[in-house]
Scaffold this motif. Structure first.
Motif, PDB file in Angstrom:
ATOM      1  N   LYS A  42       0.555  -1.782  -0.133  1.00 15.31           N
ATOM      2  CA  LYS A  42      -0.055   0.230  -0.187  1.00 15.31           C
ATOM      3  C   LYS A  42       0.991   1.223  -0.030  1.00 15.31           C
ATOM      4  CE  LYS A  42      -2.289  -2.130   3.747  1.00 15.31           C
ATOM      5  NZ  LYS A  42      -3.082  -2.062   4.373  1.00 15.31           N
ATOM      6  N   THR A  43       2.288   1.722   0.816  1.00 18.64           N
ATOM      7  CA  THR A  43       2.678   2.595   0.690  1.00 18.64           C
ATOM      8  C   THR A  43       3.253   2.618  -0.433  1.00 18.64           C
ATOM      9  OG1 THR A  43       3.294   2.098   3.310  1.00 18.64           O
ATOM     10  CG2 THR A  43       5.201   3.247   1.970  1.00 18.64           C
ATOM     11  N   ILE A  44       3.882   1.445  -1.386  1.00 21.67           N
ATOM     12  CA  ILE A  44       4.237   2.633  -2.597  1.00 21.67           C
ATOM     13  C   ILE A  44       3.542   2.897  -3.547  1.00 21.67           C
ATOM     14  CG2 ILE A  44       5.348   0.807  -4.875  1.00 21.67           C
ATOM     15  CD1 ILE A  44       7.311   1.190  -2.030  1.00 21.67           C
ATOM     16  N   ALA A  45       1.996   1.443  -3.526  1.00 19.52           N
ATOM     17  CA  ALA A  45       1.012   2.319  -4.349  1.00 19.52           C
ATOM     18  C   ALA A  45       0.956   3.943  -4.444  1.00 19.52           C
ATOM     19  CB  ALA A  45      -0.213   0.912  -4.393  1.00 19.52           C
ATOM     20  N   ARG A  46       0.588   3.678  -2.701  1.00 18.81           N
ATOM     21  CA  ARG A  46       0.700   5.428  -2.377  1.00 18.81           C
ATOM     22  C   ARG A  46       1.638   6.312  -2.878  1.00 18.81           C
ATOM     23  NH1 ARG A  46      -3.663   8.790  -1.408  1.00 18.81           N
ATOM     24  NH2 ARG A  46      -4.121   7.615   0.148  1.00 18.81           N
ATOM     25  N   GLN A  47       2.263   6.345  -2.962  1.00 20.44           N
ATOM     26  CA  GLN A  47       3.701   6.862  -3.808  1.00 20.44           C
ATOM     27  C   GLN A  47       3.500   7.321  -4.882  1.00 20.44           C
ATOM     28  OE1 GLN A  47       7.312   5.025  -1.467  1.00 20.44           O
ATOM     29  NE2 GLN A  47       7.069   5.973   0.378  1.00 20.44           N
ATOM     30  N   LEU A  48       2.972   5.957  -5.394  1.00 15.97           N
ATOM     31  CA  LEU A  48       3.664   6.187  -7.504  1.00 15.97           C
ATOM     32  C   LEU A  48       1.843   7.053  -7.026  1.00 15.97           C
ATOM     33  CD1 LEU A  48       4.305   3.017  -8.356  1.00 15.97           C
ATOM     34  CD2 LEU A  48       5.340   5.273  -8.710  1.00 15.97           C
ATOM     35  N   GLN A  61      -7.561  10.632 -15.999  1.00 19.17           N
ATOM     36  CA  GLN A  61      -8.302  10.051 -15.186  1.00 19.17           C
ATOM     37  C   GLN A  61      -7.042   9.277 -13.428  1.00 19.17           C
ATOM     38  OE1 GLN A  61     -11.684  11.048 -13.108  1.00 19.17           O
ATOM     39  NE2 GLN A  61     -10.911  12.717 -14.986  1.00 19.17           N
ATOM     40  N   ILE A  62      -6.822   9.855 -12.501  1.00 22.15           N
ATOM     41  CA  ILE A  62      -5.633   8.859 -11.587  1.00 22.15           C
ATOM     42  C   ILE A  62      -6.692   8.251 -10.595  1.00 22.15           C
ATOM     43  CG2 ILE A  62      -3.779   8.470 -10.749  1.00 22.15           C
ATOM     44  CD1 ILE A  62      -3.370   9.836 -13.547  1.00 22.15           C
ATOM     45  N   LEU A  63      -7.045   7.168 -10.739  1.00 20.83           N
ATOM     46  CA  LEU A  63      -7.746   6.268  -9.318  1.00 20.83           C
ATOM     47  C   LEU A  63      -6.296   5.636  -9.100  1.00 20.83           C
ATOM     48  CD1 LEU A  63     -10.529   5.072 -11.380  1.00 20.83           C
ATOM     49  CD2 LEU A  63     -10.062   6.825 -10.271  1.00 20.83           C
ATOM     50  N   TYR A  64      -7.055   5.036  -7.416  1.00 26.60           N
ATOM     51  CA  TYR A  64      -5.997   4.534  -6.619  1.00 26.60           C
ATOM     52  C   TYR A  64      -6.726   3.722  -6.107  1.00 26.60           C
ATOM     53  CZ  TYR A  64      -3.542   3.919  -1.958  1.00 26.60           C
ATOM     54  OH  TYR A  64      -3.247   3.615  -0.822  1.00 26.60           O
ATOM     55  N   ILE A  65      -6.401   2.039  -5.180  1.00 23.58           N
ATOM     56  CA  ILE A  65      -7.722   1.275  -5.072  1.00 23.58           C
ATOM     57  C   ILE A  65      -6.728   0.791  -4.177  1.00 23.58           C
ATOM     58  CG2 ILE A  65      -7.926   0.170  -7.308  1.00 23.58           C
ATOM     59  CD1 ILE A  65     -10.703  -0.278  -5.879  1.00 23.58           C
ATOM     60  N   THR A  66      -7.006   0.173  -2.680  1.00 24.39           N
ATOM     61  CA  THR A  66      -6.391  -0.168  -1.826  1.00 24.39           C
ATOM     62  C   THR A  66      -7.209  -1.068  -0.592  1.00 24.39           C
ATOM     63  OG1 THR A  66      -4.636   1.176  -0.410  1.00 24.39           O
ATOM     64  CG2 THR A  66      -3.922   0.277  -2.189  1.00 24.39           C
ATOM     65  N   THR A  67      -6.601  -1.964   0.315  1.00 28.19           N
ATOM     66  CA  THR A  67      -7.252  -1.935   1.843  1.00 28.19           C
ATOM     67  C   THR A  67      -7.191  -0.618   2.417  1.00 28.19           C
ATOM     68  OG1 THR A  67      -5.537  -3.215   1.883  1.00 28.19           O
ATOM     69  CG2 THR A  67      -7.103  -4.583   0.612  1.00 28.19           C
ATOM     70  N   THR A  96      -2.857  -2.347  -5.370  1.00 30.69           N
ATOM     71  CA  THR A  96      -1.911  -3.626  -4.590  1.00 30.69           C
ATOM     72  C   THR A  96      -2.554  -4.537  -5.465  1.00 30.69           C
ATOM     73  OG1 THR A  96      -3.991  -3.309  -3.389  1.00 30.69           O
ATOM     74  CG2 THR A  96      -1.737  -2.734  -2.885  1.00 30.69           C
ATOM     75  N   SER A  97      -2.836  -5.957  -4.577  1.00 29.22           N
ATOM     76  CA  SER A  97      -3.283  -7.118  -5.381  1.00 29.22           C
ATOM     77  C   SER A  97      -4.440  -7.102  -5.239  1.00 29.22           C
ATOM     78  CB  SER A  97      -2.330  -8.202  -5.048  1.00 29.22           C
ATOM     79  OG  SER A  97      -2.813  -8.615  -3.861  1.00 29.22           O
ATOM     80  N   ILE A  98      -5.026  -6.071  -4.966  1.00 29.35           N
ATOM     81  CA  ILE A  98      -7.287  -6.418  -4.628  1.00 29.35           C
ATOM     82  C   ILE A  98      -6.871  -6.610  -5.929  1.00 29.35           C
ATOM     83  CG2 ILE A  98      -7.253  -3.308  -4.430  1.00 29.35           C
ATOM     84  CD1 ILE A  98      -9.013  -4.600  -2.609  1.00 29.35           C
ATOM     85  N   LEU A  99      -7.028  -5.630  -7.313  1.00 29.71           N
ATOM     86  CA  LEU A  99      -8.212  -5.908  -8.522  1.00 29.71           C
ATOM     87  C   LEU A  99      -7.798  -6.996  -9.326  1.00 29.71           C
ATOM     88  CD1 LEU A  99      -7.686  -2.323  -9.905  1.00 29.71           C
ATOM     89  CD2 LEU A  99      -9.694  -3.661  -9.233  1.00 29.71           C
TER      90      LEU A  99
END
Length: 178
Positions: A42-48, A61-67, A96-99
């Motif tokens: 989640k940390t790396i996903a958030r930073q990117l 459009q930039i979307l973000y999805i994690t737990t 993250t791998s959630i998708l």
């Protein structure tokens, strides 16, 4: 018939910094309308996500999805993502791998952080899902420097095994018919 994505190794010695990864993602996005980015943490996903918002939010459009998101908010993001993809709008989804499995979405290009081959295959399955591109899409494998996996032993082992496969292939691609 079943091959819809081509996997390309873009890992590098020492890995990508967040800024270098954002450079690579921005370049990859320039070639396609929809891009899925799957990270291990989640940390790396958030930073990117934050880096990409600053760079390309004016034209995609930039979307973000994690737990990190509550289930209702995740559902809203997935619903919005599906709408954007259906409308063929310019979109980047950082996740993250959630998708990786269980969500019927189809991107033109996928970028997956180094992980086990099973995870890479699952992420790749979110690309060109219905063969709508008429040609193979691309899944890029990258590696982020200083990723802190802590006790995520399954990912650590998966990265090691995938790295070994990629190293072997790099040395003898002809032995594997490219």
């Amino acid at each position: 018939k079943f091959q819809r994505m081509e996997v390309r190794d873009r890992t590098q010695a020492g890995g990508y910094s967040i800024e270098a990864a954002a450079d690579f993602l921005e370049e990859a996005k320039g070639e396609v309308n929809s891009l899925l980015v799957v990270m291990n943490t989640k940390t790396i996903a958030r930073q990117l996500y934050e880096a990409l918002k600053k760079r390309i939010s004016s034209h995609a459009q930039i979307l973000y999805i994690t737990t990190e998101l509550c289930p209702a908010h995740r559902s809203d993001v997935i619903r919005r993502l599906k709408e954007l993809l259906e409308q063929k709008r310019s979109v980047v989804c950082v996740s993250t791998s959630i998708l990786e499995a269980g969500v019927d979405v189809s991107f033109e290009c996928v970028v997956r952080n180094l992980a086990g081959l099973d995870s890479i295959a699952q992420s790749s399955g979110r690309g060109n899902r219905h063969g709508e591109q008429g040609q193979n899409g691309i899944t890029y494998i990258i590696n982020i420097a200083d990723e802190r996996l802590g006790s995520m032993q399954e990912i650590i082992v998966g990265e090691e095994k995938t790295r070994a496969v990629l190293d072997t292939y790099r040395k003898m691609p002809q032995a594997y018919h490219g």
